[in-house]
Write a protein that holds these residues in place. Sequence first.
Motif, short mmCIF file in Angstrom:
data_model
loop_
_atom_site.label_atom_id
_atom_site.label_comp_id
_atom_site.label_asym_id
_atom_site.label_seq_id
_atom_site.Cartn_x
_atom_site.Cartn_y
_atom_site.Cartn_z
N GLU A 287 37.51 17.01 51.99
CA GLU A 287 37.49 18.29 51.31
C GLU A 287 38.18 19.36 52.14
N SER A 288 38.58 20.42 51.46
CA SER A 288 39.23 21.54 52.13
C SER A 288 38.21 22.65 52.39
N LEU A 289 38.53 23.49 53.37
CA LEU A 289 37.66 24.63 53.66
C LEU A 289 37.56 25.57 52.46
N LEU A 290 38.62 25.62 51.66
CA LEU A 290 38.60 26.50 50.49
C LEU A 290 37.60 26.03 49.44
N ASP A 291 37.19 24.77 49.52
CA ASP A 291 36.21 24.26 48.55
C ASP A 291 34.84 24.91 48.75
N LEU A 292 34.63 25.57 49.89
CA LEU A 292 33.37 26.25 50.13
C LEU A 292 33.26 27.56 49.37
N TYR A 293 34.38 28.04 48.83
CA TYR A 293 34.39 29.32 48.13
C TYR A 293 34.66 29.07 46.65
N ASN A 294 34.35 30.09 45.85
CA ASN A 294 34.67 29.97 44.43
C ASN A 294 36.17 30.12 44.23
N THR A 295 36.63 29.88 43.04
CA THR A 295 38.07 29.83 42.76
C THR A 295 38.76 31.16 43.08
N GLN A 296 38.13 32.27 42.68
CA GLN A 296 38.75 33.57 42.92
C GLN A 296 38.86 33.87 44.42
N GLN A 297 37.76 33.64 45.13
CA GLN A 297 37.78 33.90 46.56
C GLN A 297 38.77 32.96 47.28
N ALA A 298 38.83 31.70 46.86
CA ALA A 298 39.76 30.75 47.48
C ALA A 298 41.21 31.20 47.28
N ALA A 299 41.52 31.69 46.08
CA ALA A 299 42.88 32.16 45.81
C ALA A 299 43.20 33.39 46.67
N GLN A 300 42.23 34.29 46.78
CA GLN A 300 42.44 35.48 47.60
C GLN A 300 42.64 35.11 49.08
N ILE A 301 41.83 34.18 49.55
CA ILE A 301 41.96 33.76 50.95
C ILE A 301 43.31 33.10 51.20
N ALA A 302 43.74 32.24 50.26
CA ALA A 302 45.03 31.56 50.42
C ALA A 302 46.18 32.57 50.42
N GLY A 303 46.13 33.54 49.49
CA GLY A 303 47.18 34.56 49.45
C GLY A 303 47.18 35.43 50.69
N PHE A 304 45.97 35.77 51.14
CA PHE A 304 45.86 36.59 52.35
C PHE A 304 46.39 35.83 53.58
N ALA A 305 46.05 34.54 53.65
CA ALA A 305 46.50 33.73 54.78
C ALA A 305 48.02 33.60 54.79
N THR A 306 48.62 33.41 53.62
CA THR A 306 50.07 33.26 53.55
C THR A 306 50.78 34.54 53.97
N SER A 307 50.35 35.67 53.41
CA SER A 307 50.98 36.94 53.75
C SER A 307 50.76 37.29 55.22
N SER A 308 49.56 36.99 55.74
CA SER A 308 49.27 37.28 57.14
C SER A 308 50.13 36.42 58.06
#
Length: 482
Positions: free
Chosen positions: A316-337
């Motif tokens: 499993e991925s770490l993003l699976d610990l969050y809901n879909t909206q939060q996972a998308a936000q984290i992924a976008g934030f990580a990419t831009s950062s």
Amino acid sequence: MKILDRYILLSFLKTFFTVFIILMFIFVLQTIWLYIGELAGKDLDVEIIFKFLLYFSPKLVPLVLPLTILLTSIMTFGSFAENYEFAAMKSSGISLQRAMSGLTIFIFFVSLTAFFFSNNVIPAAEFKSINLRRNIAKLKPAMAISEDIFNEVGDINIKVDEKSGDNDQYLTDIIIHKKGPRSGNYTVMKATEGELVGSSDSNVLSLVLKDGNYYDEVQPNDAAKRKSKPYAKSYFEEYAINIDLSEFNNVDLEDENYHSTQGMLNTSELRESIDSFSTDYNKEVKVFKESMFTRSGAATMALNYRPADTTIAIGESLLDLYNTQQAAQIAGFATSSAEAALSHLKLKKEEFKVSFRQINKFEIALHEKYALAAACFVLFFVGAPLGAIIRKGGMGLPMVVAILLFLTYHFIGIFAKNSAEDGSISPFIATWLPTFIMLPLGMFLTYRATTDQGLFAFDNLFEPIKKVLKKAGIIRSKDKID
């Protein structure tokens, strides 16, 4: 002082001063050849040209003095051996070390003088020469435009790929950064060709650009719009820039406002500068580490996002610990950062490289002052026994041998110092490496000359082969290898 010591010292001094003057004259001529473009065509007085050469000459001493000592030692002791004067000394019980003892004391004082000269005279001459060169370049800005580099002329910085014409008035592939009321280069002009137009009785120099573009960066009030870096672009067939030369025609050649290179400093000033630069460098690196950690958002991510569980299953991925909206936000934030961090990292990497290179240059300049004194001493112990071994005086074979040895010494130093500037090796090792290489050579040659051996004993090279062949029965004990 005994008669023999006086005779050896006088013989050495006569050759020393003759060789030093000849080599200095040759290197000064090379200086004229290198900087003729800065002096020619600027209506300079003979006094100014003489000052330029006078200020630049002390910088040649670190090259001329070691070569002079090496060549003089080979010529003097080679002449003694060639004329059987060493044979007469040895028959009287005087060894090579005893014959060199008086000159050793003299070379020791020469080394101390070389250190004093490099620590006091050369920095003052460097200060004078650089300021004079900058002031001479201002006399005629048209002559100050060099190819393939940016040149500051009036209120513009100009770069050209090629100059042509009788007076270098025709320019090709021009890039201009124009200064304005705002700090920074917000106005850029590019043209395929241009021409410098002016007259001797006018204080205005016209730069006529042809077939180019004019770029002006726009600074909107909205911060979001500034991120897109908008700019205005226009095309022109011909565009003229007038440069006021009134300030350049009133240049004070005695102005000495520029004082920021390592060559202008003595040992105490270099140590202070190195300490200051190193402290600032370490502070910048520490601040950069903290800012990169803050920019990553790792410290605040736990405040904004809460995982549904603290464990994950295999695969499993770490993003699976969050809901879909939060996972998308984290992924976008990580990419831009990550993209912003990489961009910032590349920029700071170049800045740190420049700072690190500057510190290394100052350390090299510090060690060079001590290395010059040591080189004078070591090269004497290379040249003196070498002259006794080759048994040739004059300017023939000694000149060839001295030049080969000195070029080896000099090129090793150049390559090592270039490597030290970017941190490949330590500045201390780079500066002292040529001396460390010549030191065992001097000890080897002194031993060979003291024991009356040649430069190389070729019989010793074949002796191990002889023993092997004898044991194998291939040759007999009376056989010889030619």
